[in-house]
Design an enzyme around this catalytic site. Structure first.
Site, PDB file in Angstrom:
ATOM      1  N   TYR A  17     -11.260 -87.847  19.650  1.00 35.03           N
ATOM      2  CA  TYR A  17     -11.150 -89.318  19.766  1.00 35.03           C
ATOM      3  C   TYR A  17     -11.003 -89.476  21.206  1.00 35.03           C
ATOM      4  CZ  TYR A  17     -11.218 -90.292  14.766  1.00 35.03           C
ATOM      5  OH  TYR A  17     -11.554 -90.839  13.797  1.00 35.03           O
ATOM      6  N   ASP A  74     -12.505 -80.093  11.542  1.00 32.76           N
ATOM      7  CA  ASP A  74     -12.210 -80.443   9.977  1.00 32.76           C
ATOM      8  C   ASP A  74     -12.473 -79.306   9.204  1.00 32.76           C
ATOM      9  OD1 ASP A  74     -11.531 -83.099  10.387  1.00 32.76           O
ATOM     10  OD2 ASP A  74     -13.421 -83.873  10.187  1.00 32.76           O
ATOM     11  N   TYR A 106      -8.850 -77.717   8.438  1.00 31.52           N
ATOM     12  CA  TYR A 106      -8.351 -78.216   7.114  1.00 31.52           C
ATOM     13  C   TYR A 106      -9.146 -77.661   5.985  1.00 31.52           C
ATOM     14  CZ  TYR A 106      -6.609 -82.376   9.773  1.00 31.52           C
ATOM     15  OH  TYR A 106      -5.674 -83.331  10.521  1.00 31.52           O
ATOM     16  N   VAL A 122     -11.901 -85.801   4.529  1.00 29.44           N
ATOM     17  CA  VAL A 122     -11.148 -85.482   5.369  1.00 29.44           C
ATOM     18  C   VAL A 122     -10.233 -86.399   5.967  1.00 29.44           C
ATOM     19  CG1 VAL A 122     -10.579 -83.963   7.283  1.00 29.44           C
ATOM     20  CG2 VAL A 122     -12.657 -83.456   5.951  1.00 29.44           C
ATOM     21  N   TYR A 181     -12.239 -89.960   6.288  1.00 25.61           N
ATOM     22  CA  TYR A 181     -13.583 -89.525   6.300  1.00 25.61           C
ATOM     23  C   TYR A 181     -14.023 -89.120   5.023  1.00 25.61           C
ATOM     24  CZ  TYR A 181     -15.640 -91.520  10.577  1.00 25.61           C
ATOM     25  OH  TYR A 181     -16.301 -92.236  11.723  1.00 25.61           O
ATOM     26  N   ASP A 182     -15.113 -89.714   4.573  1.00 24.55           N
ATOM     27  CA  ASP A 182     -15.781 -88.989   3.480  1.00 24.55           C
ATOM     28  C   ASP A 182     -17.000 -88.644   3.713  1.00 24.55           C
ATOM     29  OD1 ASP A 182     -13.862 -91.035   2.679  1.00 24.55           O
ATOM     30  OD2 ASP A 182     -14.647 -91.002   0.466  1.00 24.55           O
ATOM     31  N   HIS A 231     -15.179 -92.269  19.001  1.00 26.44           N
ATOM     32  CA  HIS A 231     -15.194 -90.805  18.752  1.00 26.44           C
ATOM     33  C   HIS A 231     -16.105 -90.389  18.516  1.00 26.44           C
ATOM     34  CE1 HIS A 231     -14.879 -93.046  14.882  1.00 26.44           C
ATOM     35  NE2 HIS A 231     -15.512 -91.645  14.451  1.00 26.44           N
ATOM     36  N   HIS A 237     -18.758 -87.301  16.392  1.00 28.23           N
ATOM     37  CA  HIS A 237     -18.733 -86.293  15.193  1.00 28.23           C
ATOM     38  C   HIS A 237     -19.437 -85.046  15.593  1.00 28.23           C
ATOM     39  CE1 HIS A 237     -16.816 -89.052  12.230  1.00 28.23           C
ATOM     40  NE2 HIS A 237     -17.241 -89.775  13.108  1.00 28.23           N
ATOM     41  N   ASP A 275     -28.663 -68.711   9.013  1.00 30.79           N
ATOM     42  CA  ASP A 275     -29.261 -67.376   9.095  1.00 30.79           C
ATOM     43  C   ASP A 275     -30.594 -66.973   8.473  1.00 30.79           C
ATOM     44  OD1 ASP A 275     -29.618 -64.458   8.884  1.00 30.79           O
ATOM     45  OD2 ASP A 275     -27.759 -63.929   7.796  1.00 30.79           O
ATOM     46  N   ASP A 286     -33.997 -65.802   7.756  1.00 31.10           N
ATOM     47  CA  ASP A 286     -34.862 -64.352   7.467  1.00 31.10           C
ATOM     48  C   ASP A 286     -36.137 -64.831   7.071  1.00 31.10           C
ATOM     49  OD1 ASP A 286     -32.550 -62.803   7.747  1.00 31.10           O
ATOM     50  OD2 ASP A 286     -32.523 -62.265   5.601  1.00 31.10           O
ATOM     51  N   HIS A 344     -19.622 -92.407  17.838  1.00 32.36           N
ATOM     52  CA  HIS A 344     -19.212 -93.427  16.986  1.00 32.36           C
ATOM     53  C   HIS A 344     -18.617 -94.440  17.787  1.00 32.36           C
ATOM     54  CE1 HIS A 344     -17.589 -94.885  12.766  1.00 32.36           C
ATOM     55  NE2 HIS A 344     -18.061 -95.806  13.608  1.00 32.36           N
TER      56      HIS A 344
HETATM   57 CU   LIG Z   1     -16.763 -91.926  13.117  1.00 31.87          CU
END
Ligand SMILES: [Cu+2]
Length: 668
Positions: A312, A326, A330, A408, A411-412, A469, A471, A478, A480, A627
């Site tokens: 932020y 996040d 979390y 979180v 935020y979804d 803020h 994101h 990975d 291959d 954002h």
């Molecule tokens: Cu945002």
């Protein structure tokens, strides 16, 4: 953070009754978590979680005062998993992070031998926060005299309607607080609030809590500010209901699903892959392969989210630390929500149940946290109408979506992997939820305080600011491509002057350059295209078979490199990186970003400058977006999606989608 709290409480309650609580929403569409591992990449089963706890207890490592921060599958060596075929035996191992007081340790378990194979204390790092710690931290301020006095100054003497949201504190830069299990805890007043708790922050007051000691270490009070006057709601019944209901538009598969799910193994169209839920990373897709006329060809060994950084942009003492990781602080899998049939995913979707371990090593069932469904995109997969002979051919695009939605705090997020029938994989991140809000003095831009109040955000309601803020979501990919021996190639789009007799003066050409060693891609992503190609296989035209990474809109961090919050988020300085494959390198900001003041993870690993030319390599792509909140984000944000795409590039000899039947073929 209310969603988070409810979710955490739900997990805590679930863990008491464990698996007995499982009640299918719609049994015919649900795939329960496997009771027995049938694939080396299967997440730990309930029995394996119980067995792991038993091994740890027998070794004296999971006493009453010890908390399991995480208990997850320890993947078998890559070569073994790649060589594994269905029905063959495979070993099972687990990895645990344990916390006792301030002591952090890692345990490796051999589940076949039922032994603790390694025990490693971890110094100077803080693990992610546990569910119990978050719940405890919500109440710690309310017992503190300084906090109560700060509330009394604001006329608040009853605390039943005060909800406190524990927030991770960012990098630990205060020596006085070093080594403690810290959370910063601001609170809101939910009096009169319906479903939206973000409207009445008790701004300027924040308790810094040592959650291990169960006490407030420091109270920050930047002065009394009257709370915002409105109580927001995003309930439909509280809207003005000016819009009439519309006739339904649905995604249906009237003849049944084309998706086959067996344990975690998924087959759809020519695709096959394994999906599991990791408590930290969320959905993990492994062994992504394409059936090319009877030959299973490797594309990627594994793909998952790796870390999410959300800084932020407000310098106030109660805001400047907000720079969440996040995933590492979390946990995306831990916070994955139950997806609702007909709402989060089409009603006919397939929903996967998954199992995680709680802090005491009990298995906890998470229901319907991953869904798989097909959808028509509404666009052609390919098409041509030939004006010169009147012929017309088109094929409709149908996609397979693998979805999860971690919540979180405010935020979804949605994380989607979208497979199409021409070999493309779209990776998409959707951001929904509610803005993180700050109480201010101003109601509109006409107020004398407005210039100062809106320096770091946007007024979204009276005396309520949504703070600017970013994101940044790092994905670990990975690759291959037709085996592990790959190289990353940059096709630089290079302008050229030309001298001809004609009118042209310039054009562009491709200059291809393989990357010799791992590191960030410093070429601007719009100035080149990037491919991972095989060094062992070529297509019919003689080109190395390859897959291209097509970037989407992306921002990189513009914070100062010496800003402590940027130091631990070094991966955000570039959108695309490569690294040499190494077991255990999963987390872009390192295994323990919580409170970490140092650079760890991807930027640190690649300083080794390991060769990636003709080797097993990993791509890291960060979806980044700034954002700047807007009025329309309040009180619930219409979502925004960003992503990137993997698409075949000379992987096939020609379009792989010629054999997709026409729309009307079924009728013929
Ligand atoms: Cu945002």
């Amino acid at each position: 953070m209310s969603g988070l709290l409810l979710r955490l409480v739900a997990i805590a309650l679930l863990s008491c009754t464990a698996l007995a609580t499982r009640t299918p929403v719609r049994a015919e569409e649900r795939v329960p978590a496997p009771l027995r591992a049938t694939h080396p990449m299967d997440a730990l089963t309930p029995d394996e979680i119980t067995a792991s706890a038993k091994i740890l207890r027998a070794a004296g490592k999971l006493g009453e005062t010890v908390r399991l921060v995480s208990l997850t599958l320890e993947e078998n060596p890559k070569a073994e998993v790649r060589a594994w075929t269905r029905g063959k035996p495979f070993g099972r191992r687990a990895f645990a992070v344990l916390l006792e007081g301030d002591h952090l340790a890692e345990a490796r378990l051999d589940l076949d031998a039922r032994t603790l194979s390694a025990w490693t204390p971890v110094e100077n790092r803080q693990a992610a926060l546990t569910v119990a710690e978050f719940i405890a931290a919500t109440e710690i301020p309310k017992r503190d005299e300084r906090w109560r006095a700060a509330m009394a100054k604001r006329g608040i003497t009853e605390f039943d309607n005060i909800v406190c949201f524990p927030l991770t504190v960012g990098p630990s830069v205060d020596p006085a607080l070093a080594g403690r299990r810290l959370l910063n805890v601001p609170c809101v007043d939910k009096s009169g609030a319906g479903n939206n708790l973000w409207g009445k922050p008790i701004e300027n007051v924040m308790a810094t809590v040592d959650v291990a000691a169960g006490k407030v270490l420091r109270l920050t009070d930047l002065g009394v500010l009257p709370p915002p006057p409105e109580t927001p709601s995003h309930a439909w019944t509280d809207s003005d209901r000016a819009r009439a209901a519309s006739r339904p538009v649905e995604i249906v598969a009237p003849q049944g699903s084309n998706i086959s799910v067996e344990g975690g193994q998924v087959h759809w169209d020519n695709w096959s892959f394994h999906v599991r839920l990791d408590p930290r990373l969320g959905s993990v897709l492994s062994l992504i392969r394409y059936d090319d006329r009877g030959t299973l060809r490797d594309i990627a060994y594994q793909m998952s989210a790796s870390e999410m950084f959300v800084p932020y942009m407000d310098p106030a003492a109660t805001w400047s630390f907000r720079s969440y990781m996040d995933i590492g602080e979390y946990g995306f899998g831990l916070l994955a929500t139950q997806l609702r049939p007909g709402q989060d995913c089409p009603a006919g979707a397939t929903f996967l149940d998954l199992t995680i371990a709680d802090a005491r090593g009990e298995p906890v069932a998470l229901k319907g946290v991953v869904c798989l469904f097909e959808r028509p995109s509404g666009d052609p997969l390919w098409r041509h109408e030939e004006a010169f002979n009147g012929s017309f051919e088109m094929r409709a695009n149908t996609e397979l979506v693998v979805r999860m939605a971690p919540v979180v705090g405010n935020y979804d997020y949605f994380v989607d992997y979208v497979f199409d029938r021409a070999g493309d994989i779209d990776v998409r991140l959707g951001a929904y939820g509610i803005d993180e809000t700050k109480g201010v003095a101003s109601s509109t831009l006409a107020d004398p305080t407005a210039a100062a109040d809106t320096a770091y955000g946007t007024l979204v309601a009276r005396r309520l600011l949504a703070v600017n803020h970013d994101h940044y979501m790092a994905f670990r990919i990975d690759m291959d491509v037709d085996g592990t021996d790959n190289r990353l190639v940059e096709d630089r789009i290079t302008p050229r002057r030309i001298s001809t007799d004609g009118p042209r003066r310039s054009l562009w050409q491709i200059e291809s350059r393989p990357m010799a060693v791992e590191g960030p891609v410093t070429t601007p992503l719009n100035a080149a295209q990037f491919r991972v190609e095989s060094v062992t296989r070529r297509n019919a035209q003689g080109y190395p078979t390859g897959y291209q990474l097509v970037p989407g809109h992306t921002d990189t961090s513009i914070l100062a490199p010496d800003d402590p919050i940027q130091v631990r988020a070094g991966f955000t300085a570039y959108a695309l990186w490569s690294s040499a494959y190494a077991p255990g390198e999963f987390f872009a900001a390192g295994p323990y970003p919580n409170e970490n003041p140092e650079t760890d993870g991807l930027p640190k690993w690649v300083t080794a400058k390991r060769s990636i030319d003709g080797r097993d390599l990993v791509l890291w792509y960060t979806i980044g977006f700034r954002h700047v909140p807007r009025a329309e984000d309040w009180p619930a944000m219409p979502g925004i999606w960003h992503g990137f795409r993997l698409r075949p590039f000379n992987f096939f000899d020609r379009s792989p989608a010629l054999d997709v039947p026409p729309v009307d073929a079924a009728a013929k």
